[in-house]
Design a protein around this motif. Structure first.
Motif, mmCIF file in Angstrom:
data_model
loop_
_atom_site.group_PDB
_atom_site.id
_atom_site.type_symbol
_atom_site.label_atom_id
_atom_site.label_comp_id
_atom_site.label_asym_id
_atom_site.label_seq_id
_atom_site.Cartn_x
_atom_site.Cartn_y
_atom_site.Cartn_z
ATOM 1 N N ARG A 93 0.778 -1.212 -0.054
ATOM 2 C CA ARG A 93 -0.175 -0.076 0.000
ATOM 3 C C ARG A 93 0.961 1.218 -0.152
ATOM 4 O O ARG A 93 1.918 1.462 0.550
ATOM 5 N N GLY A 94 0.495 2.169 -0.813
ATOM 6 C CA GLY A 94 1.184 3.317 -0.865
ATOM 7 C C GLY A 94 1.954 3.478 -2.165
ATOM 8 O O GLY A 94 2.387 4.576 -2.484
ATOM 9 N N MET A 95 2.631 2.077 -2.535
ATOM 10 C CA MET A 95 3.471 2.183 -3.790
ATOM 11 C C MET A 95 2.626 2.608 -4.991
ATOM 12 O O MET A 95 1.571 2.454 -5.428
ATOM 13 N N PRO A 96 3.572 3.803 -5.737
ATOM 14 C CA PRO A 96 3.037 4.352 -6.920
ATOM 15 C C PRO A 96 2.929 3.383 -8.135
ATOM 16 O O PRO A 96 3.630 2.242 -8.066
ATOM 17 N N ALA A 97 2.149 3.604 -8.972
ATOM 18 C CA ALA A 97 2.107 2.579 -10.094
ATOM 19 C C ALA A 97 3.527 2.276 -10.824
ATOM 20 O O ALA A 97 4.190 3.324 -10.819
ATOM 21 N N ALA A 98 3.527 1.221 -11.498
ATOM 22 C CA ALA A 98 4.775 0.842 -12.172
ATOM 23 C C ALA A 98 6.261 1.141 -11.344
ATOM 24 O O ALA A 98 7.075 1.353 -12.131
ATOM 25 N N MET A 99 6.042 0.759 -10.096
ATOM 26 C CA MET A 99 7.394 0.816 -9.196
ATOM 27 C C MET A 99 7.884 -0.395 -8.748
ATOM 28 O O MET A 99 8.067 -0.263 -7.592
ATOM 29 N N GLU A 100 7.314 -1.690 -9.398
ATOM 30 C CA GLU A 100 7.791 -2.907 -8.810
ATOM 31 C C GLU A 100 8.956 -3.040 -8.278
ATOM 32 O O GLU A 100 9.237 -3.874 -7.358
ATOM 33 N N ASP A 101 9.965 -2.455 -9.249
ATOM 34 C CA ASP A 101 11.484 -2.860 -8.691
ATOM 35 C C ASP A 101 12.077 -1.680 -7.897
ATOM 36 O O ASP A 101 13.382 -1.447 -7.939
ATOM 37 N N ALA A 102 11.314 -0.657 -7.454
ATOM 38 C CA ALA A 102 11.956 0.528 -6.706
ATOM 39 C C ALA A 102 12.396 0.138 -5.343
ATOM 40 O O ALA A 102 12.191 -1.070 -4.717
ATOM 41 N N THR A 103 13.475 0.834 -5.016
ATOM 42 C CA THR A 103 14.004 0.721 -3.717
ATOM 43 C C THR A 103 13.504 1.940 -2.975
ATOM 44 O O THR A 103 12.930 2.963 -3.354
ATOM 45 N N ALA A 104 13.967 1.979 -1.597
ATOM 46 C CA ALA A 104 13.171 3.180 -0.856
ATOM 47 C C ALA A 104 14.072 4.558 -1.367
ATOM 48 O O ALA A 104 13.346 5.465 -1.439
ATOM 49 N N ALA A 105 15.219 4.408 -1.798
ATOM 50 C CA ALA A 105 15.941 5.570 -2.302
ATOM 51 C C ALA A 105 15.280 6.114 -3.480
ATOM 52 O O ALA A 105 15.205 7.377 -3.570
ATOM 53 N N ASP A 106 14.950 5.205 -4.530
ATOM 54 C CA ASP A 106 14.132 5.682 -5.443
ATOM 55 C C ASP A 106 12.944 6.182 -5.232
ATOM 56 O O ASP A 106 12.591 7.356 -5.845
ATOM 57 N N LEU A 107 12.069 5.855 -4.405
ATOM 58 C CA LEU A 107 10.724 6.546 -3.885
ATOM 59 C C LEU A 107 11.100 8.201 -3.295
ATOM 60 O O LEU A 107 10.447 8.895 -3.336
ATOM 61 N N VAL A 108 12.146 7.958 -2.279
ATOM 62 C CA VAL A 108 12.443 9.215 -1.587
ATOM 63 C C VAL A 108 12.819 10.335 -2.677
ATOM 64 O O VAL A 108 12.494 11.274 -2.621
ATOM 65 N N SER A 109 13.770 9.852 -3.541
ATOM 66 C CA SER A 109 13.925 10.824 -4.640
ATOM 67 C C SER A 109 12.778 11.333 -5.409
ATOM 68 O O SER A 109 13.007 12.562 -5.967
ATOM 69 N N LEU A 110 11.819 10.826 -5.608
ATOM 70 C CA LEU A 110 10.811 11.265 -6.267
ATOM 71 C C LEU A 110 10.052 12.335 -5.584
ATOM 72 O O LEU A 110 9.059 13.243 -6.252
ATOM 73 N N ARG A 111 10.050 12.494 -4.282
ATOM 74 C CA ARG A 111 9.357 13.534 -3.559
ATOM 75 C C ARG A 111 7.768 13.399 -3.594
ATOM 76 O O ARG A 111 7.276 14.360 -3.981
ATOM 77 N N LEU A 112 7.389 12.136 -3.666
ATOM 78 C CA LEU A 112 5.755 12.001 -3.950
ATOM 79 C C LEU A 112 5.113 12.750 -2.815
ATOM 80 O O LEU A 112 5.383 12.939 -1.774
ATOM 81 N N ASP A 113 3.747 13.030 -3.250
ATOM 82 C CA ASP A 113 3.039 14.050 -2.393
ATOM 83 C C ASP A 113 1.645 13.274 -2.348
ATOM 84 O O ASP A 113 0.816 12.985 -3.277
ATOM 85 N N PRO A 114 1.547 12.486 -1.137
ATOM 86 C CA PRO A 114 0.063 11.702 -0.925
ATOM 87 C C PRO A 114 -1.064 12.641 -1.250
ATOM 88 O O PRO A 114 -2.053 12.014 -1.749
ATOM 89 N N ALA A 115 -1.239 13.973 -0.768
ATOM 90 C CA ALA A 115 -2.297 14.827 -0.985
ATOM 91 C C ALA A 115 -2.596 15.130 -2.516
ATOM 92 O O ALA A 115 -3.683 15.229 -2.755
ATOM 93 N N ALA A 116 -1.826 14.856 -3.473
ATOM 94 C CA ALA A 116 -1.828 15.153 -4.575
ATOM 95 C C ALA A 116 -2.161 13.853 -5.460
ATOM 96 O O ALA A 116 -1.984 13.774 -6.901
ATOM 97 N N GLY A 117 -2.472 12.835 -5.108
ATOM 98 C CA GLY A 117 -2.899 11.500 -5.889
ATOM 99 C C GLY A 117 -2.007 10.665 -6.254
ATOM 100 O O GLY A 117 -2.094 10.249 -7.320
ATOM 101 N N GLN A 118 -0.461 10.985 -5.899
ATOM 102 C CA GLN A 118 0.719 10.550 -6.604
ATOM 103 C C GLN A 118 1.183 9.032 -5.843
ATOM 104 O O GLN A 118 1.937 8.349 -6.497
#
Length: 424
Positions: free
Chosen positions: A7-32
């Motif tokens: 839960r929470g993982m953005p689409a098409a990020m099956e191979d992501a690491t924690a560092a990958d996700l942090v680098s994207l600076r995703l915004d939960p409030a914006a539906g990302q």
């Protein structure tokens, strides 16, 4: 590597690491991100820790935060760096998680169980000879199983025994039983079970509390338990080497002020001794049970730190349906949020990433199904399908265990950390 279906993982990020996700600076409030998800405000968590550790330091206390709340090794490391002296866990499996991540000073604030459980603990600790582990004991039978498992085992680290004084849950119930068990532990030290030693005495004052934080009976019940704990500590001090450091431990998150009030004056008389608090949930705080607990603590102890704590957790969910006037169906349920201490509290509404101020005034979560939340709306509320709602939770300990990932957010509300949990 993280897993795309969490839960929470953005689409098409099956191979992501924690560092990958942090680098994207995703915004939960914006539906990302996929919803629902659970976030931790990193700055508030650190502020709560600073307030509690400052309080402990000012009273000469040790803190072993109870990690059962989050079971997140990354947050354990954060608390140890901020001033914790060790960690507390609820059972041997949780101890194994923290030991495997490099934590060596651990209190298991519980009984271990029977012979097989004691053997499993011995097998675990044979892998961690540097471990400094303490377990609770409240019966001769429980002590005997540990003594048998440690006898003639030079490969095991020493095992600290804390005699538990209790009410309402585990723990010996009388002065006579406490003194007898203390004597039994001291006998075990000298009778061949050379890995066991009396480390001190323990209690959990929350088990003495009745419903209602301000009920006079609560303070009276806690005071009676802590008086018995103090009496056991005095007996242990009288029966041990004066140079031995003695552990006295209690202190959940709701009544630690009473623990300090009753027991801190005793520590100097029992020197060398240390009073250890095991609070865990207050680092997260909440919008329910701990908000009420801290309000009561402020009334009891207005000079304490209770007013410094703020809720660090938020649940995020999408509006799925507006099937009738006065009702919105949100996309989360009992699998995502606890209701044992009250339902989640609607906080903020976002549409297309923009905060709609005061849009949730008067809204309440009335009930949860497995996957759905039923939110009652006042007249005139204009929620729409696709809007994103943030909610406060009640009781971190029964919330975080529903999540494999807790997403850390920075001051801008964007993802800046990922905290995997290890609940098993």
């Amino acid at each position: 590597m993280l897993v795309g279906h969490l839960r929470g993982m953005p689409a098409a990020m099956e191979d992501a690491t924690a560092a990958d996700l942090v680098s994207l600076r995703l915004d939960p409030a914006a539906g990302q991100m996929s919803l629902p998800l659970l976030t931790l405000d990193e700055a508030i968590f650190d502020s709560n820790a600073k307030a509690f550790f400052s309080f402990a330091a000012s009273h000469g206390l040790c803190v072993f935060p109870h990690l059962k709340t989050s079971m997140a090794p990354s947050l354990a490391r954060r608390l140890l760096s901020a001033g914790a002296d060790g960690v507390t866990v609820a059972d041997a499996r949780q101890a194994a998680v923290l030991l495997s991540h490099g934590t060596t000073r651990v209190i298991v604030a519980n009984q271990i169980g029977g012979r097989d459980a004691a053997l499993r603990l011995a097998t675990l600790l044979a892998r961690y000879p540097e471990a400094e582990l303490t377990v609770f004991v409240d019966s001769a039978e429980g002590l005997a199983t540990l003594a048998d498992s440690w006898r003639d085992r030079a490969d095991l680290p020493r095992l600290g025994i804390a005699v538990e004084i209790g009410t309402g849950r585990g723990g010996v119930r009388s002065r006579q039983a406490a003194q007898a068990l203390i004597e039994a532990v001291l006998d075990a030290e000298t009778s061949g079970a050379n890995g066991l030693y009396l480390e001190g005495v323990a209690a959990y004052e929350g088990a003495a509390a009745l419903p209602g934080f301000d009920a006079p009976a609560v303070e009276a019940s806690i005071a009676e338990l802590l008086d018995r704990l103090a009496d056991a500590a005095i007996h242990a001090r009288d029966r041990t080497d004066p140079a031995r450091s003695l552990m006295i431990t209690a202190g959940g998150s709701a009544y630690f002020d009473l623990v300090v009030r009753h027991l801190a004056p005793l520590i100097a008389d029992l020197s060398p001794a240390r009073l250890i608090l095991r609070s865990g949930a207050l680092f997260f705080h909440d919008h329910g049970i701990y908000a009420r607990a801290m309000a009561s603590m402020t009334r009891r102890s207005p000079d304490g730190p209770s007013g410094s704590f703020r809720p660090a957790l938020k649940l995020w969910a999408e509006v799925l349906s507006r099937p009738e006037r006065g009702l919105a169906i949100l996309a989360f349920g009992m699998r995502d949020a606890p209701v044992d201490q009250g339902p989640p509290v609607p906080l903020e509404l976002y549409r297309d990433g923009r905060l709609l101020a005061a849009a949730l005034a008067g809204c309440t979560i009335d009930r949860l199904n497995d996957q759905h939340a039923f939110m009652s709306l006042p007249p005139g509320a204009e929620l729409a399908v696709g809007d994103i709602v943030s909610l406060g939770i009640s009781h971190p300990c029964t919330c975080i265990d529903r999540w494999r990932l807790v997403w850390g957010v920075g001051p801008d509300g964007r993802i800046c950390a990922v905290h995997p949990t290890c609940f098993g």
